[in-house]
Each structure stands twice: as C-alpha cells, then as structure tokens.
Enzyme design. Structure first.
Site, mmCIF file in Angstrom:
data_model
loop_
_atom_site.group_PDB
_atom_site.id
_atom_site.type_symbol
_atom_site.label_atom_id
_atom_site.label_comp_id
_atom_site.label_asym_id
_atom_site.label_seq_id
_atom_site.Cartn_x
_atom_site.Cartn_y
_atom_site.Cartn_z
ATOM 1 C CG HIS A 34 0.233 6.332 -0.573
ATOM 2 N ND1 HIS A 34 -0.779 7.062 -1.149
ATOM 3 C CD2 HIS A 34 -0.332 5.674 0.473
ATOM 4 C CE1 HIS A 34 -1.918 6.845 -0.471
ATOM 5 N NE2 HIS A 34 -1.669 5.999 0.509
ATOM 6 C CG HIS B 11 -1.773 1.181 1.411
ATOM 7 N ND1 HIS B 11 -3.129 1.167 1.178
ATOM 8 C CD2 HIS B 11 -1.484 2.448 1.795
ATOM 9 C CE1 HIS B 11 -3.629 2.360 1.406
ATOM 10 N NE2 HIS B 11 -2.646 3.162 1.788
ATOM 11 C CD GLU B 12 1.378 3.603 3.728
ATOM 12 O OE1 GLU B 12 1.513 4.649 3.062
ATOM 13 O OE2 GLU B 12 0.358 3.372 4.419
HETATM 14 ZN ZN LIG Z 1 -2.913 5.223 2.054
#
Ligand SMILES: [Zn+2]
Length: 694
Positions: free
Chosen positions: A494, A490-491
């Site tokens: 980003h 997830h990160e």
């Molecule tokens: Zn997030």
C-alpha cells in the site's frame, strides 16, 4: 479536564484568533525538511482553530467557483474544486492519521467535536445547488471538451459522487432521501445491536469435567475464566465469540456439545425473540431498494457496483460462479476425507456442520502440521523490513535511506527517504511498528500527504506504515509470525502505491475492489524460496531458513481450502441475492436464504460464513461488496503469475506494474489499467492453483 479544554479552545478561537494563528504551525508553511508536518511544534490546541480556518478558506474558495460569471469549464470548476481546501486537507491528514496511532482522551474528545463540523461542511458543498449545477454543466458537455483521460475520469467520478449522494434530486426527493438515510441508519444500528446481544446471550455452560475431553489445557483455562466472569465459579463457559468457539469446535470430543455450541452460533438473530433480525432485514432492504430507485438504479447492487471495478451484479455473479464450482468440488473431497476418519473410528454417523472443525483438525495434524515457534527465529522484524526494502529495490530500482532529522510524532517512528533509480526523491515513508495504548489494533498504511502536481512539479507524498508487532526484549529481537511477515509486505505494498502515485490532481478514485491489488501482490514474494534466501535468516546462527521448513509452509497453505472458499462464497452469493432483490417486503427471510443456498448447490456440511441474520459486513461498508476480498485475490494472483511466468524479479514486468498500476490507480478505469499491464482481463486459474482448487 476535557470540558475545560474545549471551553478554553472555543475562547481562544473566538477572542484570540490572530494570536493563535501566529504560533499555530498549521497557519504557515513548515520549515522542516520537505515541509513535513512539524510534529515537534504541533500541540493539541492547534487543531481546532486550524480546522475552523481550513473550513472557512475552503468555503471561500467554493464561493469563488460558484460566483464566477464565466460559464463552467473543467479548469474553473473541476480543477478549481480539486485544488481547494488545501489547509483543511493538511490539518486533517495529520489529525486523522494520529487518531489511529496517538488517540489519547484529549484527541478523542476533539475528534468528537470536529467530526460533526466536517460533516456539516461537506454537506454544505454536496448540497450547494449552484456548485453542483456547474459540475453537472461541465459533465454534460464532457465529450465536446477535449479532456485528458485523467481529467475525464476525475470529472465522471466527481459527478458520480454527487449522483450517489442525491445532490441532483429535487427538494421533495432530497427530503425523502434524508428520511430513508435516517431510518436506514437506525435500523442497521439496531441490527448490529441485536447481533451483539445475541452473541453475548449464546454460549454453553459445562459443569461436568468429563465433557471437556479433548480440549487442550489452555482452552480449558479460558473456559474457566469465562465462567468466572459470569459468576459460575467451578464451571466452564464457551461462547459464540470465535476465539472461544473455534478451539472448542476443533478439540471438543463431545459431539452433542459441539452441536449445541455451533447451533447457538448460527441461530443468532433467528430465534423469534426480542433480538430477532428477520423483520429488520426486510425493512433495511426495502429502504435500500427505494433509495436505489430514487437515485436512478434498478437494485441496491447496481447502485453500489456502479462505483466498483466489477461494475455490474452480472459480472460479480459470473465471477463467483467461476470460483464456486472448483471450490465446491474440493470441499466435497474434504468431506470424504473426514468421513473416512469417522468411519475408521467406527463413529457411525454422517459428518455434520458442527463436526467440521474437529475432523479438519485431525486431518491438519496428520498431513500439515507446522510449529510456529520453529519459524519465528528466521523472521526478525529488522530482517523482514530489510527484505521488503530489498524486494522493492530489485523490482523497481528504488532505495531507502533513514533520515533522523525529520520530526516524528513518537520516538519509535522512523522516517525513510525513498529515491528512484536516478536518485530523485519519490516520497517519504514513516514506519511505526510497535503497539501502545493509544494505537488501534491491526496494521495499515496511510499518509500525511498524497502526491499531486503543483505548477508542473510533483509534490512528494508522505506515506505511513503502521503495525502492532511484538516489541524486542533485552534477550531477543522482535520475532514475527508468518502472518505478521505477510502483513508487513502487504502494508508495504500500500505504501509503495502511495509513494509511486503520479496523480496530476489531488483527488483519486480507487474502487473498493481494486484497492488491495498493490498490497496483496507483495505477499506473494514474502514466502518464495528465492526471496526467503535474501532475508529469512536465523537471528542467532545466521543460517538461511531450511528448504524442508519452506516446503511445509507451502503445503500448510493447502489445508482446508475447499471449506474456506465455500463458506466464504456462499456468504457472497447471499449478499448479492439480497442486494438484487426488488421486493424484500414480500420475502420470507428463512425461505429466501434457503432457496438461495439450494440454488448454488451448497452442501449441508457447510453453512455460509455468515447467515443473513448476523451478516454485519453487509450493513457496514460491504453492501453488495463481500465478493471483493476474492476479487482482489484473483487480481493479485493473476498479476503475480506475470512474474512467475517470466522471473521472480523480472524488471520489465515490474516496470509495467509500476507504470500502469502503482502510478496510475485512481486516475483511470481500474480494469483498463489492469488490461494494459497484463495484456488481457484477469483470469482465475492462478488463484485456484494457489489455493489447491485445481
Ligand atoms: Zn490492505
């Protein structure tokens, strides 16, 4: 110590400005590779003078814009503003990143000093009438100006920001807005304090060992510890904090005690005592209504959604309803599954809200049991990180190479060069994986510097990826749970968004309900069998994770999905109902909540995840925005389906995702970008399938 420090800093700044400037690394261009922050030279005393000088320079740049005798143009006003404040941006980028990772008491103290200075500085710009008038003058002539899409988007969002802040109001209106904001801040603070007090005051005490039947030993021990803390030695206490309440509701065989604890939980703020939140809610929403009208919007929801991808309350309502019906149907099936267990056990009662976790746990045990410790050996931190890098390489052709000569802020931090398939540098990635006392909880991705163009050349971004994973020990490497694996992917998503960003300007505007698309989509790959083969290997035997385990994992994701969706969506409907009211002052809070939930057909076995009197999200950043968690999930499921429909690592789909989303989010309308990637608006079906709701 801290007082001495601030006095010292003030003295240094006042009398030795030039001396400080000489060896303050923020005052000159770093000589590090790629001009990365020279962490080896930055000292705590460098920040305040750098912030002060940064604000002084920024103010001077704004003055130049304002005093320009020529009529306002995009370049001499909007672009000039976008270019301004570079030194301030640089020092803030470093300081606030480290506030999350290296927050010792000196830095916290300094943040306390700097934050009000920055607020005042920003207010000076927001309420600089001449400056705002120039922005408005460009905005009013925008259609005749031949702007690029990115320029128009920047202008419209900058202008919208001023509208939302009240910069265009007259003096009397500004005065009233200040009063509203002040009263609103006091009331939301009071609301949160009441929730906290009510939570602390709501618990059950057990003094009869027989009442602990069903609870695992570790949960009983937690209950004894909590009792000890309250000087109730020899008893057991279970609180309405979720880590205490949920296991109790899952395992406690005593139905009356489950009822007592859950009732204590859902009546918080609604007991007509000193900490009741009903009258406060009316006041909060009355102020929000007035603020919305003052700023030119019909309701608080239309005010908030003006800045979101969803855009209108009607669009949110439609969206919620599309997911609601299948979720409710699934939840009704879950109710009958559980009622069947109760009847088979000759319980002789109808499932109630306080029974849900207990019977759901029985179902989970029978149908979906999965042991975390079986999985962890396949997910060493190093393998998972390499897996994420491999995925990015397969999708986008990019490579990662560690650099050991770039200064870092902590010895555990590693820096990677990220290069495109043709070898040119896209950006740097700083990883920081382990907990320490000065680091806040959770995981996130940020940056020391964002990408933009200067004199026609792209300035590379410095992205960060920060987590709190278990450290390796002498005997074993860091082994991640499935949640942690997904967190890393997830990160990393980003971070890829920052690394690919191709903004011309410094300022990007990513709506809150679109910001999680680049990150959440990455979680989809983490548990795909073809992806697992590439990275999930047992740290001792080297064997790839067995298919049976992968199947169990997929299956377990289908557990209790009706409940999860319904309790969440009910809270979303409640949020929207409050924010589309136009006369909160006339409302009976209990009746209003009941009517809202009846109108959507909520079943009595499930309560909204938060009832109005303790729904803190919608008084702290998620006003008319609680829906955005699912909104983002629908987007990522639909976007990922584009890969599933072609192939898991499809280059063409990946290139389109990169070009339209990762490079452009923040520079153009998010829905337009999405449609360009997908060829149509997002559909909810992939999301529903993922959760077993269709
Ligand atoms: Zn997030």
């Amino acid at each position: 110590m801290s007082l001495t420090l601030s006095v010292l800093i003030a003295l240094l700044t006042a009398f030795c400005g030039s001396l400080v400037a000489q060896d303050n690394p923020f005052f000159s261009t770093p000589t590090t590779p790629y001009q990365t922050p020279p962490f080896d030279r930055i000292k705590i005393e460098h920040y305040l003078p750098a912030f002060q000088e940064g604000m002084r320079l920024h103010k001077a740049e704004i003055d130049v814009i304002v005093q320009n005798p020529n009529p306002a143009t995009f370049d001499n006003t909007i672009a000039a503003y976008d270019r301004s404040g570079q030194m301030l941006t640089n020092v803030a980028g470093v300081f606030f990143s480290l506030m999350s990772t290296m927050a010792d008491s000196q830095r916290q103290e300094l943040a306390g000093q700097i934050t009000p200075l920055l607020t005042a500085h920003n207010d000076d710009i927001k309420f600089n009438e001449k400056f705002v008038a120039r922005v408005k003058s460009v905005y009013d002539r925008r259609t005749s100006m031949k702007l690029t899409t990115e320029q128009l988007y920047l202008l419209e969002n900058m202008y919208r920001g001023f509208v939302h802040d009240g910069s265009l109001l007259d003096e009397a209106q500004k005065g009233r807005l200040r009063e509203i904001n002040r009263d609103h801040a006091m009331l939301t603070l009071k609301f949160r304090e009441n929730v906290l007090t009510e939570t602390n005051n709501s618990y059950i005490v057990i003094d009869n060992q027989a009442d602990l039947a069903g609870l695992p030993a570790n949960i009983v021990a937690l209950g004894a510890e909590a009792a000890e803390e309250m000087h109730l030695t020899g008893k057991w206490v279970f609180t309405t904090q979720k880590p205490s309440m949920i296991p109790f509701l899952q395992y406690a065989a005593s139905r009356p005690l489950r009822q007592a604890l859950y009732t204590a939980y859902f009546m918080r703020g609604d007991r007509d005592n000193d900490h009741d939140n009903k009258a406060i809610l009316q006041k909060i929403f009355t102020l929000r209504e007035e603020r919305a009208r003052l700023l030119g919007f019909a309701t608080p929801a239309s005010f908030t959604l003006d800045e979101r991808m969803a855009k209108t309350p009607e669009a949110v309502d439609q969206f919620l309803r599309r997911v609601w019906t299948p979720a409710l149907n699934r939840a009704k099936t879950e109710v009958s599954d559980m009622q069947a267990i109760i009847d088979a056990e000759k319980g002789g009662f109808k499932l109630a809200s306080w029974d849900w976790w207990y019977y759901a746990e029985k179902l989970r045990h029978a149908k979906y049991d999965l042991d975390d410790s079986e999985l962890r050996p396949y997910f060493t931190l190093d393998n998972v990180r390499k897996g994420a890098f491999t995925l990015a390489q397969k999708l986008y052709g990019i490579t990662f190479a560690e650099r050991s000569d770039i200064p870092v802020y902590h010895p555990e931090v590693k820096v990677y060069e990220v290069k495109d398939s043709d070898g040119h540098l896209l950006g740097l990635l700083y990883t920081d994986f382990f907990p320490r006392a000065s680091k806040r909880n959770g995981a996130w991705s940020g940056s020391f510097r964002d990408a933009y163009y200067k004199d026609g050349r792209r300035v590379i971004p410095f992205a960060t990826l920060v987590c709190n994973f278990t450290k390796p020990t002498a005997g074993a490497p860091s082994l991640l749970s499935i949640e942690e694996v997904q967190t890393l992917f997830h990160e990393f998503g980003h971070a890829l968004n920052s690394i690919f960003a191709n903004n011309t300007y410094h300022t990007g505007f990513v709506p809150q309900d679109a910001v999680e698309l680049p990150s959440q989509i990455m979680e989809n790959w983490a548990l795909e069998p073809d992806m697992l083969k590439l990275y999930a290997r047992h740290y001792q035997t080297g064997a790839v994770i067995p298919t049976t385990l992968v199947d169990k994992l997929k299956n377990s994701n289908m557990f209790n999905q009706g409940f999860d969706a319904v309790e969440y969506l009910a809270a979303c409907f409640l949020d929207m109902a409050w924010h589309t009211l136009d006369k909160a002052v006339d409302v009976n809070v209990t009746q209003f909540e009941q009517n809202t939930l009846t109108s959507i057909g909520l079943i009595p076995e499930i309560l909204p995840r938060y009832r109005s009197t303790y729904f803190t999200h919608i008084h702290g950043g998620y006003e008319a925005g609680y829906y955005s968690y699912y909104w983002a999930e629908v987007l990522d499921a639909d976007a990922f389906a584009a890969f599933k429909d072609t192939s898991l690592f499809d280059k063409k789909t990946a290139t389109s995702f990169r070009k339209n989303i990762l490079e452009k989010l923040g520079t153009e309308d998010a829905m337009t970008l999405y449609k360009r990637f997908r060829g149509r608006e997002p559909q909810v079906e992939p999301f529903l399938k993922r959760h077993g709701l269709m």
